[in-house]
Design an enzyme around this catalytic site. Structure first.
Site, PDB file in Angstrom:
ATOM      1  N   HIS A  64       0.827  -1.210   0.000  1.00 53.99           N
ATOM      2  CA  HIS A  64       0.000   0.000   0.000  1.00 53.99           C
ATOM      3  C   HIS A  64       0.867   1.270   0.000  1.00 53.99           C
ATOM      4  O   HIS A  64       2.052   1.244   0.351  1.00 53.99           O
ATOM      5  CB  HIS A  64      -0.907   0.011   1.223  1.00 53.99           C
ATOM      6  CG  HIS A  64      -0.145  -0.029   2.525  1.00 53.99           C
ATOM      7  ND1 HIS A  64       0.465   1.080   3.079  1.00 53.99           N
ATOM      8  CD2 HIS A  64       0.114  -1.059   3.366  1.00 53.99           C
ATOM      9  CE1 HIS A  64       1.053   0.753   4.209  1.00 53.99           C
ATOM     10  NE2 HIS A  64       0.872  -0.549   4.407  1.00 53.99           N
ATOM     11  N   GLY A  65       0.261   2.399  -0.379  1.00 53.12           N
ATOM     12  CA  GLY A  65       0.964   3.674  -0.348  1.00 53.12           C
ATOM     13  C   GLY A  65       1.258   4.118   1.078  1.00 53.12           C
ATOM     14  O   GLY A  65       0.819   3.495   2.060  1.00 53.12           O
ATOM     15  N   GLU A  66       2.016   5.193   1.188  1.00 55.23           N
ATOM     16  CA  GLU A  66       2.369   5.701   2.517  1.00 55.23           C
ATOM     17  C   GLU A  66       1.095   5.953   3.321  1.00 55.23           C
ATOM     18  O   GLU A  66       0.191   6.665   2.882  1.00 55.23           O
ATOM     19  CB  GLU A  66       3.159   6.994   2.393  1.00 55.23           C
ATOM     20  CG  GLU A  66       3.595   7.560   3.736  1.00 55.23           C
ATOM     21  CD  GLU A  66       4.271   8.917   3.610  1.00 55.23           C
ATOM     22  OE1 GLU A  66       5.502   8.986   3.724  1.00 55.23           O
ATOM     23  OE2 GLU A  66       3.538   9.913   3.388  1.00 55.23           O
ATOM     24  N   GLU A 114      -1.113   6.933   7.006  1.00 49.19           N
ATOM     25  CA  GLU A 114      -1.057   7.889   8.115  1.00 49.19           C
ATOM     26  C   GLU A 114      -0.244   7.331   9.270  1.00 49.19           C
ATOM     27  O   GLU A 114       0.403   8.073  10.009  1.00 49.19           O
ATOM     28  CB  GLU A 114      -2.481   8.213   8.563  1.00 49.19           C
ATOM     29  CG  GLU A 114      -3.321   8.897   7.494  1.00 49.19           C
ATOM     30  CD  GLU A 114      -4.796   8.924   7.820  1.00 49.19           C
ATOM     31  OE1 GLU A 114      -5.222   8.101   8.667  1.00 49.19           O
ATOM     32  OE2 GLU A 114      -5.521   9.750   7.248  1.00 49.19           O
ATOM     33  N   GLU A 174      -2.921  -7.005   7.159  1.00 49.60           N
ATOM     34  CA  GLU A 174      -1.634  -6.787   7.808  1.00 49.60           C
ATOM     35  C   GLU A 174      -1.472  -7.722   9.008  1.00 49.60           C
ATOM     36  O   GLU A 174      -2.466  -8.223   9.566  1.00 49.60           O
ATOM     37  CB  GLU A 174      -1.549  -5.324   8.270  1.00 49.60           C
ATOM     38  CG  GLU A 174      -0.324  -4.954   9.104  1.00 49.60           C
ATOM     39  CD  GLU A 174       0.978  -5.037   8.328  1.00 49.60           C
ATOM     40  OE1 GLU A 174       1.370  -6.181   7.987  1.00 49.60           O
ATOM     41  OE2 GLU A 174       1.590  -3.986   8.091  1.00 49.60           O
TER      42      GLU A 174
END
Length: 339
Positions: A100-102, A104, A184
């Site tokens: 996944h992207g960066e 929070e 995850e």
């Protein structure tokens, strides 16, 4: 011989009651009732055979097996595609795993103390990373080839998928499955930062694969559920879910991604311990070889920090034909377990 309700064992009787078939079980032995029963049993047998043929081997329609299909076309179109697949058991041309992207949480670890892990979204940088990855993916595989997505149900993974799929024409996306087994690694519920830091230091001494976080999972736990997903994925291949030019994209998380590769290629625990997560939105590419097996690209091996032996093994598999024998197993890879 008449079939009476007292002849059925309890499980069979409960099944007959649940299906509404108890009226087919005789409470009389007259010839008329026997003939009626015979006709109804024959009718049920025909319907049951047709129903099983529609369901497939697993006994449930594809739209309800091990996850939720989210086709961007209508269900009718999806089933038409499924029925028209001529190459049963075709393997996808390419399997692309994307972290996944960066998120929070990558930016601010305190976020985990008051927000559930599965609700952590993407940062503005993460959204941009996902958009750029979608364009890179489209340029790499081509805009006219079919794409199929498996995605983690975590918010950051779903948002990554949303931005990636925007780079493709809806007609190119053959299906999307939200797969809970791609989530995850569980580090606990609302995480206390100091406790997580202490646990990660302890994990470094204990070993990353077998260390279980308090109220969470170990790498071995992730391995078990990823094995279940792998088996589902292989059944999807066998059932003709994909064509030979399909590209399968798996949007998931760093540890889950490495564990999937470990299970797929049969790597040892020691090999897993040497690898590290790719950067956010990096693509790890598994190419289908001449033999029908898959091999990691050279660039993907370097993204993961693969040892030299793994890179050699992948290079050999990428060129070997089906009838060639592997020259000899290394200490880091079990070729018999790779697919």
């Amino acid at each position: 011989m008449a079939l009476h309700h007292w002849m059925l064992d309890p499980p069979a009787r409960w099944s007959f009651e649940r299906l509404g078939w108890m009226d087919c079980v005789s409470v009389s032995s007259t010839h008329k009732h026997r003939a009626d029963r015979r006709a109804r049993w024959e009718s049920m047998a025909v319907h049951a055979t047709a129903f099983r043929s529609l369901q497939g081997q697993r006994g449930r329609p594809p739209s309800h097996r091990n996850g939720r299909w989210k086709c961007l076309k209508s269900n009718a179109s999806f089933y038409q595609i499924d029925e028209d697949v001529l190459h049963r058991g075709a393997r996808p041309k390419r399997i692309v795993l994307i972290r996944h992207g960066e998120s929070e949480g990558n930016v601010d670890e305190f976020r985990y103390t008051h927000t559930a892990d599965w609700k952590i979204g993407l940062s503005s940088k993460g959204i941009q990373q996902a958009k750029e990855t979608g364009v890179k993916l489209r340029d790499m595989i081509g805009s006219n080839v079919p794409v199929f997505f498996y995605i983690s149900p975590y918010k950051r993974s779903r948002l990554t998928f949303r931005e990636i799929q925007a780079a493709f024409e809806p007609s190119r996306i053959r299906g999307v499955r939200e797969e809970v087994r791609l989530r995850e690694q569980d580090f606990g519920n609302f995480q206390k930062r100091e406790e997580v830091i202490k646990a990660k230091e302890e994990r470094h001494r204990f070993g990353r694969f077998f260390y279980r976080f308090p109220n969470g999972e170990s790498g071995a736990d992730v391995y078990d559920r990823v094995t279940g997903f792998r088996d589902t994925f292989l059944r999807d291949m066998e059932k003709g879910r994909f064509t030979e030019d399909t590209n399968v994209v798996i949007c998931t998380h760093g540890i889950t991604l490495r564990t999937f590769l470990m299970r797929w290629f049969g790597w040892t625990v020691e090999t897993f311990e040497q690898l590290y997560n790719p950067d956010n939105c990096e693509m790890v590419i598994m190419e289908r070889c001449k033999s029908g097996r898959y091999a990691l690209s050279y660039e993907s091996c370097h993204l993961l920090g693969c040892p030299h032996e793994i890179i050699q093994d992948m290079a050999w598999h990428s060129k070997a034909s089906l009838d060639e024998q592997y020259p000899g197993p290394s200490d880091l890879l079990s070729p018999r377990d790779s697919i």
